[in-house]
Motif scaffolding. Structure first.
Motif, PDB file in Angstrom:
ATOM      1  N   PHE A  53      15.239  22.688  14.606  1.00  0.00           N
ATOM      2  CA  PHE A  53      13.880  22.829  14.068  1.00  0.00           C
ATOM      3  C   PHE A  53      13.662  24.228  13.501  1.00  0.00           C
ATOM      4  N   GLU A  54      14.174  25.241  14.205  1.00  0.00           N
ATOM      5  CA  GLU A  54      14.056  26.613  13.708  1.00  0.00           C
ATOM      6  C   GLU A  54      14.801  26.771  12.388  1.00  0.00           C
ATOM      7  N   LEU A  55      16.016  26.216  12.306  1.00  0.00           N
ATOM      8  CA  LEU A  55      16.801  26.283  11.076  1.00  0.00           C
ATOM      9  C   LEU A  55      16.080  25.574   9.942  1.00  0.00           C
ATOM     10  N   TYR A  56      15.554  24.373  10.216  1.00  0.00           N
ATOM     11  CA  TYR A  56      14.824  23.634   9.182  1.00  0.00           C
ATOM     12  C   TYR A  56      13.619  24.439   8.683  1.00  0.00           C
ATOM     13  N   GLY A  57      12.959  25.144   9.595  1.00  0.00           N
ATOM     14  CA  GLY A  57      11.827  25.982   9.205  1.00  0.00           C
ATOM     15  C   GLY A  57      12.257  27.107   8.274  1.00  0.00           C
ATOM     16  N   LEU A  58      13.392  27.734   8.588  1.00  0.00           N
ATOM     17  CA  LEU A  58      13.896  28.808   7.733  1.00  0.00           C
ATOM     18  C   LEU A  58      14.318  28.280   6.362  1.00  0.00           C
ATOM     19  N   ILE A  59      14.943  27.112   6.350  1.00  0.00           N
ATOM     20  CA  ILE A  59      15.334  26.508   5.071  1.00  0.00           C
ATOM     21  C   ILE A  59      14.092  26.200   4.243  1.00  0.00           C
ATOM     22  N   LYS A  60      13.051  25.679   4.894  1.00  0.00           N
ATOM     23  CA  LYS A  60      11.810  25.378   4.169  1.00  0.00           C
ATOM     24  C   LYS A  60      11.188  26.653   3.595  1.00  0.00           C
ATOM     25  N   GLU A  61      11.215  27.729   4.363  1.00  0.00           N
ATOM     26  CA  GLU A  61      10.709  29.014   3.851  1.00  0.00           C
ATOM     27  C   GLU A  61      11.468  29.416   2.590  1.00  0.00           C
TER      28      GLU A  61
END
Length: 87
Positions: A53-61
């Protein structure tokens, strides 16, 4: 197919459910009075899921930055990174 157990099964067969969660790294869904109540998983599975989830958040950013035009050429970014490493 998800694994579903009742709250009574969790109470009476905790070790079996714990072993399952550690072996298969997937949640067990616990029902209470015939309705979904909890999802139980090993700490390792939870941490892995949370990391995703943290990685997906960074990718979305990063994708949002691209959409907003908040980018710069690769060579410029590498120059900035290298100058920070020399300090």
């Amino acid at each position: 197919m998800p694994t579903i157990k009742s709250s009574a099964e969790l109470r009476n067969n905790y070790n079996e459910i714990s072993t399952f969660c550690h072996t298969y790294t997937e949640p067990v869904f616990i029902t209470k009075n015939g309705k979904g109540d909890l999802a139980v998983m090993s700490i390792e599975a939870y941490e892995e899921m949370n990391s995703r989830f943290e990685l997906y958040g960074l990718i979305k950013e990063g994708l949002d930055d691209i959409v907003d035009g908040n980018t710069r050429p690769f060579s410029e970014a590498m120059t900035a990174i290298r100058s920070k490493r020399k300090r």
